[in-house]
Every structure is written in structure tokens, then in C-alpha cells.
Enzyme design. Sequence first.
Site, short mmCIF file in Angstrom:
data_model
loop_
_atom_site.label_atom_id
_atom_site.label_comp_id
_atom_site.label_asym_id
_atom_site.label_seq_id
_atom_site.Cartn_x
_atom_site.Cartn_y
_atom_site.Cartn_z
N LYS A 95 0.85 -1.19 0.00
CA LYS A 95 0.00 0.00 0.00
C LYS A 95 0.89 1.24 0.00
CE LYS A 95 -1.98 2.76 2.87
NZ LYS A 95 -1.89 3.98 2.04
N GLU A 135 10.47 1.28 10.03
CA GLU A 135 11.40 2.40 9.88
C GLU A 135 10.57 3.63 10.22
OE1 GLU A 135 12.83 5.52 8.54
OE2 GLU A 135 12.95 4.70 6.50
N CYS A 152 13.24 11.20 7.01
CA CYS A 152 13.33 10.74 8.41
C CYS A 152 14.73 10.96 8.96
CB CYS A 152 13.02 9.25 8.50
SG CYS A 152 11.39 8.88 7.92
N GLU A 175 9.65 15.78 15.17
CA GLU A 175 10.20 15.78 13.81
C GLU A 175 9.65 17.00 13.07
OE1 GLU A 175 9.15 12.01 12.01
OE2 GLU A 175 11.09 11.94 11.03
C1 SIN Z 1 13.32 8.27 4.89
O1 SIN Z 1 13.11 9.45 4.95
O2 SIN Z 1 12.64 7.47 5.52
C2 SIN Z 1 14.39 7.68 4.03
C3 SIN Z 1 15.47 8.57 3.67
C4 SIN Z 1 16.61 7.86 3.00
O3 SIN Z 1 16.50 6.69 2.59
O4 SIN Z 1 17.66 8.48 2.87
#
Ligand code: SIN
Length: 486
Positions: free
Chosen positions: A180, A256, A290, A389
Site C-alpha cells: 500500500k 522504519e 526521516c 520531527e
Molecule cells: C526516509 O526518509 O525514511 C528515508 C530517507 C533515505 O533513505 O535516505
Amino acid sequence: MSLIESGLFKPQLLIDGIWSAAADGSVFAVENPATGEVIARVADATPADAGRAIMAATRAQIAWAETSVLERSRLLRKWFDLVMLNQDALAKILTIEQGKPLAEARSEIAYGASYIEWFAEEARRIYGDVIAPPENSTRILVIKQPVGVVATITPWNFPNAMLARKLAPALAAGCAVVAKPAAETPLSALALGQLALDAGIPAGLINILPSTHAKEIGEAFTSNEQVRKISFTGSTAVGKQLITQCAPDVKRVSLELGGNAPFVVFDDADLDAAVEGAIASKFRNAGQTCVCANRFYIQQSIYDTFCEKLISAMKGFSIGNGLDNGITIGPLISNRAQQKVQALLDDAISRGAKIACQAMQDDSWQAGHFFPPTLLVNVPTDARLTCEEIFGPVAPMIPFETEAQVVQFANASEYGLAAYLFTRDAKRIKRLSDQLQTGMLGINTGLISNAMAPFGGIKQSGWGREGSRYGLDDYVNVKYLCESFS
Ligand code: SIN
């Protein structure tokens, strides 16, 4: 060639190798975040569609697990070749649905493809083990087997790469996938699905279900016993929910999740390299990654110089529609995202932070979700943006005095995904490599992501690793065979 002519613009569901409408015929609009224009109306998968996809994946996985690793490797390699051959069309799709500048979108396509290439090779290296037994009349063997059907849930910030880095190891290991993608950016995922079919990857191994019913599709995945694993990239809150939902039948879970990366610069660092790292880490994808630097800790004696240098580099940004020439920063994904970043900025200012640099707003931004890159100084350590974040192009600068103090600042977070350290002192590098609570540490670099490295976090940033040889572990079960020769 237009996107339609490329054959990669697929606004439907991919189930069992067939493009189809949603069970109830519904569709949803996908908008270009730079212009607000509707670029596609995409089939809106229902839980019934998810059930159909899981059945197809279950059938396909049984046959796939029987194929040789050489065959899996060849098909993945062919898929990689097709992705790279279509890099331009895929990048254009990515830019119009996600907003990032075309050059960054091209890089993301290559980045995503590099996981397919890597796992095409790793498919041939699924090693087991022979272990010394307690007595000579037995032999201990360890083999690795695919976990089965895997459900993936992927975000909008890297709509190609985040899916590719789950699909590739899953297929390499002998699994089938129901995927998804985020409702904001389904078209990149669907285009990848078409190229997988073109590469000859058997029907049913990759099923793609764009949907606005995230909760219901998530429940359809987690409640189905045929699904043996969930791999999720997204927020920590949703990750926790998925863990709970996977508990009843003890599904494996890879997560993640969110990050809050500290970016630490000591006074012995190469400041130009640190600024270059800061630009890459903070402003890639308009701050929507992230692993983005979320909090800058700069040693007091170089604080002003570092801020001046970073401001001067930020003046080189060109903000606008990612399809236009020379654009380096695109829009945020949505109005909601804009509001969230603004709220964090307002909170910091209300606590005493000052804007030292902010890009001028432009009339051409009106229809999109642009946010001006901003550098904040005098940021107090209790400002919300030091613990939440930001997911936007705001760089908060916090001075520190000593190594012990900055380690304490950096580790004062529930997250532990990435961190960045700039110093020339080898002993300090060793100490901080040991002490910083993080899954990944960039040392004198702001770019850490690649297919050969294990991407993932500790604490509330997640479970498991993506990429590298560790990336296959999440998709295999270890089976121990005890042979007796007595
Ligand atoms: C992410 O923002 O989850 C991944 C970033 C990355 O793979 O560099």
C-alpha cells in the site's frame, strides 16, 4: 514522449498481474503539491481488494519460493535495468506527485533502483550454516526460508525508493508482496509495478493497492493470517499501532519510523564540509526525510561563523515547481504539512528563538504548499521542534560548550534513527560513535543513505534494517535442522 505514452502512468490497482478498478469502483484525486492541479484519479482500493491481492500473493509465493535464486536474481536485474532505462519518465511522475525537484527525483529513481540491483546480487548469497554439534553422531544445519507473504506500507516522501527497498529484498528472499503506497503519491509505486511486469516478474508477486482507506487496508493486512510480515515506513504512532495489530498472530514486523537527528559540529571541524553536510542533510526533499538533521548543535566558539556560512549557502536555494529548470527546493506535500511546520516555528519563536534567515515568499507559490527555508538562532532546548520531527526546511541552531553536554543533548530523544558528527579529532569520533544513541551516524558527512549500508534505527525509530546484507534477514526465517547419524 508524454507520460501516458511511456506506459507507466497507471492509475489503477495491480492485483495478480492485472490492472483493475477498485471493488466498489471508487477513485481518488492525486494532486501536484506545487500547483494544486489534479494529475490523476486513481482507483481507491477497499479491504475486499486487499483480500483479493493477498490471495493472489499467497498463490504466487508458493511457486516463487521454488524458483532458483539464480532465476530470482536474473529477474530482479532485468527489473533494475528497466527502471534505469525509464529513469526520466519515473522521475517526472515522482516530481508531479511528490513535488521534489526533477534532479532529486532522478536521484531517487537511481537510489531506489540501487536496492533492486543490490538485492539481485544478494539473492545469490542467502547463506545458511553448519554448526559444530554437541556429539559427533549429529549434524546441525541452518537454512533460510522466505517468510511468505509480506505486506508493505510506504510513505510519500520517497515513493519510489522506500517501496523498492522493501520489494527487492522480499522478492530476493522468495516472498510475495501486497503493497500500500501513500495516497498522496501512488503513481510512482504503480509505475514500478508495471516495470516489474515488463521484466517478467511473475503475476501476483507484486500487488499494489493505492487507497485512501489507510486504516482499513492496514487492518486487512494485519488481520489476515496469510500475511506473515508487515514492513512499514512512516510515523512512530502508526508503527506502534501496527505492532499491536500484529500481536494476535505474532506476525513479524519491520519498522522504519520517525527520527530527530542531531547534527553536531565541534570547533575543530572543517566548517565548509559541515555546511555542505548541513545543506544535504537538512534540505534534501525540502526537509521531508526521516534522517534529516532536526537539531543543530554547534560549539559556542564557532556558532556565529557556522550560522553565517550556512545562511550564505541557503541564499543559493531556488524554490519553486520541481519541473522548472534550476529549482533546488520544492513544496511540502500538503497544506497540513505546511501548517505543522509553521506551528513548530511559531512555538520556537514564542519561546525566544529568532529568525536569522528566511527565503522571501514568491507569488508563484500561491497555489502550492511551499515553505520558505528558514534558519533559527537562539533556539531554547525546550522548543517543540527540538523534540518533534520538523519534516520541513527549518534549521534550528543551538549552541553547546562541552562534549559531555552535547552528548546529553543529542541523546535526550525518544528517537534514534540518524545522527551527524563533524570533528577532526579521531579520539572524539571513537567516543561519540560509542556514546550517541542512534542506528546510523554520519561522520563528517550529511549523506548516509545507500543500498550497501544497513538503514534503520533504535529506540522509537524502529526495528530491522533495510539495504546491505542485513536487509535480507527481515525477509527470511531461520530453520535449524538436526541430523542424526547414530
Ligand atoms: C526516509 O526518509 O525514511 C528515508 C530517507 C533515505 O533513505 O535516505
